[in-house]
Motif scaffolding. Structure first.
Motif, short mmCIF file in Angstrom:
data_model
loop_
_atom_site.label_atom_id
_atom_site.label_comp_id
_atom_site.label_asym_id
_atom_site.label_seq_id
_atom_site.Cartn_x
_atom_site.Cartn_y
_atom_site.Cartn_z
N GLY A 33 0.85 -1.39 -0.25
CA GLY A 33 0.02 0.10 0.08
C GLY A 33 0.84 1.39 0.10
O GLY A 33 0.13 2.34 0.13
N SER A 34 2.07 1.07 -0.11
CA SER A 34 2.83 2.52 -0.24
C SER A 34 2.74 3.39 -1.63
O SER A 34 3.03 4.21 -1.79
CB SER A 34 4.26 2.39 -0.07
N LEU A 35 2.13 2.55 -2.61
CA LEU A 35 1.83 3.13 -3.72
C LEU A 35 0.22 2.81 -3.98
O LEU A 35 0.07 1.61 -4.18
CB LEU A 35 2.66 2.78 -4.90
N ARG A 36 -0.53 3.59 -4.18
CA ARG A 36 -1.85 3.21 -4.38
C ARG A 36 -2.55 4.15 -5.53
O ARG A 36 -2.30 5.12 -5.66
CB ARG A 36 -2.80 3.65 -3.00
N CYS A 37 -3.53 3.41 -6.04
CA CYS A 37 -4.19 4.22 -7.24
C CYS A 37 -5.53 4.02 -7.44
O CYS A 37 -6.19 3.10 -7.07
CB CYS A 37 -3.45 3.28 -8.50
N ASP A 38 -6.26 5.17 -7.61
CA ASP A 38 -7.64 5.30 -7.79
C ASP A 38 -7.71 5.72 -9.30
O ASP A 38 -7.16 6.66 -9.75
CB ASP A 38 -8.13 6.13 -7.02
N ALA A 39 -8.80 5.01 -10.22
CA ALA A 39 -8.75 5.26 -11.49
C ALA A 39 -10.08 5.91 -11.79
O ALA A 39 -11.06 5.23 -11.32
CB ALA A 39 -8.65 3.95 -12.13
N ASN A 40 -10.26 7.00 -12.45
CA ASN A 40 -11.37 7.43 -12.80
C ASN A 40 -11.56 7.23 -14.43
O ASN A 40 -10.51 7.34 -15.17
CB ASN A 40 -11.33 9.04 -12.65
N VAL A 41 -12.92 6.80 -14.69
CA VAL A 41 -12.81 6.31 -16.00
C VAL A 41 -14.23 6.67 -16.59
O VAL A 41 -15.31 6.64 -15.83
CB VAL A 41 -12.72 4.96 -16.01
N SER A 42 -14.27 6.98 -17.82
CA SER A 42 -15.96 7.14 -18.57
C SER A 42 -15.70 6.79 -19.95
O SER A 42 -14.39 6.44 -20.45
CB SER A 42 -15.90 8.70 -18.58
N VAL A 43 -16.43 6.84 -20.75
CA VAL A 43 -16.30 6.48 -22.22
C VAL A 43 -17.45 7.42 -22.82
O VAL A 43 -18.19 7.99 -22.25
CB VAL A 43 -16.81 4.99 -22.69
N ARG A 44 -16.95 7.53 -24.03
CA ARG A 44 -17.74 8.66 -24.90
C ARG A 44 -17.61 8.11 -26.49
O ARG A 44 -16.68 7.29 -26.63
CB ARG A 44 -17.09 9.72 -24.93
N LYS A 45 -18.64 8.62 -27.12
CA LYS A 45 -18.61 8.14 -28.69
C LYS A 45 -17.37 8.72 -29.27
O LYS A 45 -17.10 9.80 -29.04
CB LYS A 45 -19.92 8.62 -29.23
N ARG A 46 -16.78 7.96 -30.02
CA ARG A 46 -15.65 8.30 -30.78
C ARG A 46 -16.13 9.41 -31.75
O ARG A 46 -17.26 9.84 -32.03
CB ARG A 46 -15.14 7.39 -31.75
N GLY A 47 -15.36 10.72 -31.61
CA GLY A 47 -15.65 11.90 -32.46
C GLY A 47 -16.10 12.77 -31.62
O GLY A 47 -16.04 14.15 -31.92
N ILE B 268 -19.66 0.88 -21.49
CA ILE B 268 -20.07 0.67 -22.98
C ILE B 268 -21.38 -0.19 -23.09
O ILE B 268 -22.47 0.36 -23.89
CB ILE B 268 -19.01 0.07 -23.80
N ALA B 269 -21.34 -1.30 -22.49
CA ALA B 269 -22.77 -1.95 -22.42
C ALA B 269 -23.96 -1.41 -22.05
O ALA B 269 -24.96 -1.45 -22.64
CB ALA B 269 -22.60 -3.21 -21.63
N LEU B 270 -23.71 -0.45 -20.99
CA LEU B 270 -24.97 0.38 -20.43
C LEU B 270 -25.20 1.34 -21.55
O LEU B 270 -26.43 1.40 -21.90
CB LEU B 270 -24.33 1.22 -19.26
N LEU B 271 -24.43 2.05 -22.30
CA LEU B 271 -24.75 3.05 -23.14
C LEU B 271 -25.43 2.50 -24.18
O LEU B 271 -26.20 2.92 -25.00
CB LEU B 271 -23.36 3.89 -23.53
#
Ligand code: ADP
Ligand code: ZN
Ligand code: MG
Length: 486
Positions: free
Chosen positions: A193-207, A238-241
């Protein structure tokens, strides 16, 4: 379907690194990991009323180094803020962090793809903060709290949403880990745990230029989990959208046992941290002298070091990459090189081969750090000299290496003690070769009928007969001469 022709993932990472200072951020308690629970505490890190925090100067120095290494602007004045929330592992009821005026901002790191292509990932900010304690739930008794970690200094590195795939996220995190370990400001250990990472992620339509709704995935304590969790989450969104549904902004926890991300809290119940400037600490003023000193103390970074290995030691890029992944390994290799008595392309390559394969293998098998590897670089260097001057063969060297590991003796002493000196006496080798050839008429016949691969058989037999001590070059020469003239 982690990203497809219709959708594109957008990722931004928040990385926390525990700083390797001796004492905590605002008191003199030790930061040591693994101590008796609740032993490294004092009224300050326990948040008793009436106490005052005092900032550890080294925390600022480490953060400035990280800022410089990631091309950030270092703010001449930055302030601390209180981040308020209630949790059992946070006795004060707030964390001292930085909010509105962080110490570092607007930087970047350059990630490097396998094919050599590079890409810049923006760093929004790097700020200093203190860690919280630990709740221990997995006991039958009750939930227990260990507050040793309260007040341990962290930096949080916030990236711009510039990352476009789980693999890029992996490369970014890898780079951050490399930088902090080269700087010596964090041990980079994700499992502890001396290096921890939280990832923020979203998807969008290309373009499309607007970002979609993001979720945040927490609790990934290995590089592999970060990639896996992101793949999972991107696919889910992606499945949701695709299904005409919406992504709900929420925080998810990666469950490595089930390979799924489970919701932790949604935006509606999200924390309002009620940040306000920390009244017990003055602003942090960093002057140019301080920055200059930090600059002067920066180490040579992996990519510079790698390029130098290719230029100076004529190593293949592959070798240079492997050797520089970890600072301790690169330091070891350079230790070997610096004590070589003959310095040329051949000995550099031998130093590289032995470090990359044999040293690394032992380190991996024994689960130790390079710094705990028992054979000092100068001994490996001496062994390479013995190979190069023909005293021992590469094969014997493997035995010498094992013996060095077991005894810590010098290679010269081992070679003497075990009389491992290579036989280069042509007469002696020729005698053995003659015996082997007369004993194996059938194989000789095969060789003569064009089956060249039996040559290896003769080399092997000769070596075996001479207990591996024959000079392989001479064995080869004599065998060729004899076989080709039969
Ligand atoms: P929050 O207000 O939720 O903390 P921030 O704007 O501070 O969000 O960003 C936090 C992290 O999330 C940053 O690393 C940033 O790059 C990333 N981020 C912001 N918006 C998005 C998005 N739409 N998709 C993916 N990542 C994002
Ligand atoms: Zn303390
Ligand atoms: Mg934020």
């Amino acid at each position: 379907m982690q990203s497809n022709e219709y959708y594109e993932p957008i990722i931004g990472l928040e990385v926390h690194c525990q700083l390797l200072t001796e004492s905590k951020a605002f008191c003199s308690c030790s930061t040591k990991f693994g101590g008796e629970p609740n032993s490294n505490v004092c009224p300050i890190c326990l948040g008793m009323p009436g106490v005052l925090p005092v900032l550890n100067k080294e925390v600022v120095e480490f953060t400035i180094k990280m800022g410089l290494a990631t091309h950030c602007e270092i703010s001449p004045k930055s302030i601390f803020a209180r981040k308020n929330y209630f949790y059992p592992d946070l006795p004060k009821g707030y964390q001292i962090s930085q909010y509105e005026e962080p110490i570092c901002s607007n930087g970047f790191v350059e990630i490097e793809f396998e094919d050599g292509k590079k890409k810049k990932i923006g760093i929004t900010r790097i700020h200093m903060e203190e860690d919280a304690g630990k709740s221990i739930h997995d006991l039958d008794i009750d939930t227990l709290v260990d507050v040793n970690r309260c007040g341990v200094p962290l930096i949080e590195i916030v990236s711009e949403p510039d990352i476009r795939s789980p693999h890029e996220a992996y490369l970014y995190l890898y780079k951050i880990r490399q930088i902090v370990t080269y700087l010596g400001i964090c041990d980079g250990n994700m499992e502890e745990g001396s290096l921890r990472c939280d990832a923020n992620v979203s998807v969008r339509k290309r373009g499309e230029s607007k970002f979609g709704t993001k979720t945040e995935v927490k609790n990934m304590n290995s590089f592999r989990f970060v990639e896996k969790a992101l793949e999972y989450e991107i696919e889910r969104q992606i499945a949701l959208l695709g299904d005409g549904q919406k992504v709900v902004q929420e925080t998810l926890l990666w469950d490595a046992n089930q390979d799924i991300a489970v919701p932790m809290r949604s935006k509606e119940e999200a924390h309002d941290y009620r940040y306000f400037p920390e009244p017990d600490l003055v602003a942090v003023a960093v002057n140019q002298d301080w920055i200059n000193n930090a600059k002067a103390s920066l180490p040579e970074f992996p990519s510079e070091r790698r390029d130098r290995y290719i230029r100076e030691y004529k190593l293949p890029k592959y070798d240079a990459d492997v050797l520089t992944t970890e600072k301790a390994l690169a330091d070891y290799f350079e230790g070997v090189v610096s004590s070589l008595n003959k310095k040329n392309e051949e000995t550099y390559k031998l130093a590289s081969n032995w470090t990359m394969t044999d040293v690394l293998r032992v380190v991996k098998d024994r689960h130790i750090e390079i710094s705990d590897f028992p054979v000092p670089p100068r001994n490996l260097s001496e062994m390479i000299s013995l190979i190069v001057d023909g005293t021992i063969s590469g094969k014997i060297a493997k035995d010498v290496f094992e013996e060095m590991l077991a005894t810590n003796d010098s290679p010269k002493a081992i070679v003497e003690k075990k009389s491992l000196v290579q036989v280069s006496d042509e007469g002696a080798i020729e005698k053995v070769v003659d015996e082997i050839l007369s004993k194996n008429k059938e194989q000789v016949e095969k060789y003569r009928s064009g089956k060249n691969q039996v040559f290896g058989f003769f080399v092997g037999e000769t070596m075996k007969a001479m207990k591996g001590k024959a000079n392989p070059r001479i064995v080869n020469e004599i065998l060729r001469r004899k076989l080709d003239s039969i």
